[in-house]
Enzyme design. Sequence first.
Site, PDB file in Angstrom:
ATOM      1  N   ARG A  56       0.856  -1.189   0.000  1.00  0.00           N
ATOM      2  CA  ARG A  56       0.000   0.000   0.000  1.00  0.00           C
ATOM      3  C   ARG A  56       0.892   1.239   0.000  1.00  0.00           C
ATOM      4  O   ARG A  56       2.093   1.160   0.169  1.00  0.00           O
ATOM      5  CB  ARG A  56      -0.923  -0.015   1.219  1.00  0.00           C
ATOM      6  N   GLY A  57       0.220   2.396  -0.150  1.00  0.00           N
ATOM      7  CA  GLY A  57       0.985   3.632  -0.302  1.00  0.00           C
ATOM      8  C   GLY A  57       1.206   3.833  -1.795  1.00  0.00           C
ATOM      9  O   GLY A  57       1.626   2.904  -2.503  1.00  0.00           O
ATOM     10  N   ALA A  58       0.920   5.065  -2.265  1.00  0.00           N
ATOM     11  CA  ALA A  58       0.894   5.289  -3.708  1.00  0.00           C
ATOM     12  C   ALA A  58       2.169   4.833  -4.447  1.00  0.00           C
ATOM     13  O   ALA A  58       2.078   4.079  -5.428  1.00  0.00           O
ATOM     14  CB  ALA A  58       0.597   6.767  -3.978  1.00  0.00           C
ATOM     15  N   ARG A  99      -7.160  -0.596  -7.355  1.00  0.00           N
ATOM     16  CA  ARG A  99      -7.535   0.557  -6.511  1.00  0.00           C
ATOM     17  C   ARG A  99      -7.651   1.794  -7.407  1.00  0.00           C
ATOM     18  O   ARG A  99      -6.853   1.949  -8.340  1.00  0.00           O
ATOM     19  CB  ARG A  99      -6.506   0.794  -5.402  1.00  0.00           C
ATOM     20  N   ASP A 247      -1.922  10.715  -2.549  1.00  0.00           N
ATOM     21  CA  ASP A 247      -2.233   9.693  -3.554  1.00  0.00           C
ATOM     22  C   ASP A 247      -2.446  10.306  -4.920  1.00  0.00           C
ATOM     23  O   ASP A 247      -2.294   9.636  -5.941  1.00  0.00           O
ATOM     24  CB  ASP A 247      -3.450   8.879  -3.138  1.00  0.00           C
ATOM     25  N   ASN A 257      -5.272  12.521  -0.100  1.00  0.00           N
ATOM     26  CA  ASN A 257      -4.493  11.593   0.732  1.00  0.00           C
ATOM     27  C   ASN A 257      -5.468  10.845   1.637  1.00  0.00           C
ATOM     28  O   ASN A 257      -6.690  11.060   1.589  1.00  0.00           O
ATOM     29  CB  ASN A 257      -3.454  12.389   1.546  1.00  0.00           C
ATOM     30  N   LYS A 258      -4.936   9.990   2.460  1.00  0.00           N
ATOM     31  CA  LYS A 258      -5.748   9.154   3.353  1.00  0.00           C
ATOM     32  C   LYS A 258      -6.841   9.965   4.061  1.00  0.00           C
ATOM     33  O   LYS A 258      -6.603  11.087   4.508  1.00  0.00           O
ATOM     34  CB  LYS A 258      -4.798   8.507   4.378  1.00  0.00           C
TER      35      LYS A 258
HETATM   36  O1  MRU Z   1      -4.818   3.213   1.680  1.00  0.00           O
HETATM   37  P1  MRU Z   1      -3.335   3.401   1.712  1.00  0.00           P
HETATM   38  O2  MRU Z   1      -2.694   2.865   2.937  1.00  0.00           O
HETATM   39  O3  MRU Z   1      -2.675   2.912   0.441  1.00  0.00           O
HETATM   40  O4  MRU Z   1      -3.159   4.999   1.737  1.00  0.00           O
HETATM   41  C1  MRU Z   1      -1.860   5.499   1.722  1.00  0.00           C
HETATM   42  C2  MRU Z   1      -1.798   6.962   1.875  1.00  0.00           C
HETATM   43  O5  MRU Z   1      -2.792   7.641   1.985  1.00  0.00           O
HETATM   44  C3  MRU Z   1      -0.433   7.576   1.800  1.00  0.00           C
HETATM   45  O6  MRU Z   1      -0.354   8.727   2.590  1.00  0.00           O
HETATM   46  C4  MRU Z   1      -0.120   7.954   0.346  1.00  0.00           C
HETATM   47  O7  MRU Z   1      -0.347   6.872  -0.507  1.00  0.00           O
HETATM   48  C5  MRU Z   1       1.276   8.432   0.181  1.00  0.00           C
HETATM   49  S1  MRU Z   1       2.464   7.157   0.395  1.00  0.00           S
HETATM   50  C6  MRU Z   1       4.002   7.827   0.150  1.00  0.00           C
END
Ligand code: MRU
Length: 362
Positions: A56-58, A99, A247, A257-258
């Site tokens: 996970r994480g972009a 996603r 994201d 973002n989240k």
């Molecule tokens: O749902 P996730 O855990 O993939 O969400 C991740 C985030 O919101 C991060 O802050 C974002 O992807 C940046 S990661 C460098």
Amino acid sequence: MDEKIKKIMAYETVALDDERGELVLIDQTKLPGAFELLSLRRQEDIHRAIYRLQVRGAPAIGVAAAIGLYIAALDIDADDFEGFYAKFKAARDYLASARPTAVNLFWALDRMERVALGSRGETVARIRELLHDEAVRIRDEDVWVCRSIGEYGLSLIKDGDGILTHCNAGQLATVKYGTALAPIHLGREKGYNFRVFTDETRPLLQGARLSALEMQADGVDATVICDNMASQVMKNGWVQAVFVGCDRVAANGDSCNKIGTSGVAILAKYYGVPFYVCAPTSTIDMTMPCGEDIPIEERPPEEVTEMWYRERMAPLGVKVYNPAFDFADNELITAIVTEYGIASPPYAETLKKIFAEKEKFA
Ligand code: MRU
């Protein structure tokens, strides 16, 4: 803390096992309790790993998808380009459906597709080689991009500062260093001591489980707070800067973002705390005019009502709203930190300058 977990910083979050033709991931759904590596070859498993947030994480999603698509190409049986491309495109579209919000997923898959389309006339074996090299390039780039963001981000804070972060935009969300947590990791290399507050980040707890672990593993003074405590922590004067990842950033600087990020940005503005968004250019989507245009993923209600609880904690049948992301309005953002420099408002102009800078290195 388990010895293996302590060493988490020594591992790359996403890797390619070239010998076996497998995608290797740290299973993030198991952290912080257990350190388990996943080795995946089947497209269904790679898709599921992205959907279930095992990776996970972009940026990490983008790298995993690029390697995943290369692995798909290894298993495509075709004699000519047309036959190869039809199956390759189906694999690309399948991974793209995992996603919707993090643009890095589509950015990485599109880069791989461009390589495939540019290889018309080559043998299938040669196309696979070219795809391999592009996937490895995407992975390697992520490491220097994050390091560069870390260096720019570090120039905005000083030793001893209190930093608040939301979700996990650290090494676990990238191949190495992270984006929002990169300044902290790089600061550690210089012996700096920051005090980091990690919002727990309901409902999937990326802050409490992952950022807190990452900070501990790097010897950082970390404190987990529930999402609704951020205001109190800022009021206490404990936060000198907020760093978050993203994201997808729209052309006007609105930063998705989240879920919960927009609330943190509003609080930061109220308390006069600078709010920094760390964004690799791969996360900036100049085709999206503003935040409202960004597709927001909605996830299953059980993540809110059941996950992490021994027994379901909300009444059966109650409605649940579970958007995975929101966006901070550009006017709440002090600066957007990229690998090519720091953009300040007005973002509609400065983000273009960042891309012009990137072009010079192309
Ligand atoms: O749902 P996730 O855990 O993939 O969400 C991740 C985030 O919101 C991060 O802050 C974002 O992807 C940046 S990661 C460098």
